[in-house]
Write a protein that holds these residues in place. Sequence first.
Motif, PDB file in Angstrom:
ATOM      1  N   ASP A 165       0.855  -1.190   0.000  1.00  0.00           N
ATOM      2  CA  ASP A 165       0.000   0.000   0.000  1.00  0.00           C
ATOM      3  C   ASP A 165       0.895   1.245   0.000  1.00  0.00           C
ATOM      4  OD1 ASP A 165      -1.719   2.051   0.368  1.00  0.00           O
ATOM      5  OD2 ASP A 165      -2.517   1.355   2.297  1.00  0.00           O
ATOM      6  N   PRO A 166       0.880   2.016  -1.101  1.00  0.00           N
ATOM      7  CA  PRO A 166       1.778   3.175  -1.156  1.00  0.00           C
ATOM      8  C   PRO A 166       1.479   4.210  -0.074  1.00  0.00           C
ATOM      9  CG  PRO A 166       0.237   3.186  -3.008  1.00  0.00           C
ATOM     10  CD  PRO A 166       0.057   1.880  -2.306  1.00  0.00           C
ATOM     11  N   LEU A 167       0.267   4.168   0.471  1.00  0.00           N
ATOM     12  CA  LEU A 167      -0.040   5.159   1.508  1.00  0.00           C
ATOM     13  C   LEU A 167       0.710   4.867   2.804  1.00  0.00           C
ATOM     14  CD1 LEU A 167      -3.790   5.939   0.807  1.00  0.00           C
ATOM     15  CD2 LEU A 167      -1.739   7.139   0.044  1.00  0.00           C
ATOM     16  N   SER A 168       1.270   3.657   2.929  1.00  0.00           N
ATOM     17  CA  SER A 168       2.135   3.364   4.092  1.00  0.00           C
ATOM     18  C   SER A 168       3.320   4.336   4.115  1.00  0.00           C
ATOM     19  CB  SER A 168       2.731   1.963   4.028  1.00  0.00           C
ATOM     20  OG  SER A 168       1.791   1.027   3.746  1.00  0.00           O
ATOM     21  N   LEU A 169       3.725   4.783   2.926  1.00  0.00           N
ATOM     22  CA  LEU A 169       4.883   5.689   2.860  1.00  0.00           C
ATOM     23  C   LEU A 169       4.576   7.044   3.491  1.00  0.00           C
ATOM     24  CD1 LEU A 169       5.969   5.020  -0.855  1.00  0.00           C
ATOM     25  CD2 LEU A 169       6.576   3.720   1.174  1.00  0.00           C
ATOM     26  N   HIS A 170       3.292   7.325   3.666  1.00  0.00           N
ATOM     27  CA  HIS A 170       2.888   8.605   4.267  1.00  0.00           C
ATOM     28  C   HIS A 170       2.857   8.501   5.795  1.00  0.00           C
ATOM     29  CE1 HIS A 170       0.930  10.548   0.552  1.00  0.00           C
ATOM     30  NE2 HIS A 170       1.429   9.403   0.133  1.00  0.00           N
TER      31      HIS A 170
END
Length: 231
Positions: free
Chosen positions: A169-174
Amino acid sequence: MSGSKRLIEAPLGIFGGTFDPIHNGHIFPILEAAEIAKIDKIALTPCYVPTHKSAATASSEHRLNMAKILCEEYPIFYPEPLDINRNKPTYSIDTLSELNAKFPNTPLCFFIGTDSLVNIFEWHNWERLFELCHFIVCQRESDDIKQVLNSKTHNEQLQILLQQRQVNDPLSLHQSLAGNIFVANTTPLTISSSTIRKMLTNGNSVEKWLPSSINQYIQQHKLYQQAGKIC
Ligand code: ATP
């Protein structure tokens, strides 16, 4: 951080390279990955002199000028000359340490192509990089992500690194400051600066592979016209 939760700001993308010259393979996969990962600001950092390969053909000044032209056209990017200004060979660890000191609450997301992921263990102080940034990996050749992820030809160390750090999940990077790898399934664009330099030296047209503003700059300053000549 005396017990209070640290406020994490919006991530900052970083895209470093020799950019000798910058081309569509640098631009479109990164734009696509930035959209997937919801990153809306990216520092474009041309390196001073590449440490992992032979010196650049165009001067730092020309490569920075081309990066600036690109940033005007694609305002998600801004030119970040800190590597060039350091005036000594570029190590990503130095770039990231400087940006981390400047933006301590900002997740730093370093964009790389699959070829760079495969070589990551050769990067100076590579383990420390994961304390300073996340990596977003863009596909470089058709199917190369699958090969990296599945093939036995890639070393075990990389497989272990991905098992430990890959997020889907790319939003983990946030949500954290550093330490993850997100493999963005971007559309591959098979082109490299070295191919473009060769085409220019041979007098072939490169307009398909670069923004016309960059091509114009190259023509105006007669860059890459003679093989091996530093310009
Ligand atoms: P050269 O051919 O001179 O080695 P290059 O085209 O590989 O240059 P660099 O400036 O060395 O470009 O690359 C900077 C970053 O851009 C690296 O992380 C590299 O993996 C990535 N990159 C370069 N070309 C592509 C491409 N076509 N698709 C995806 N990523 C790319």
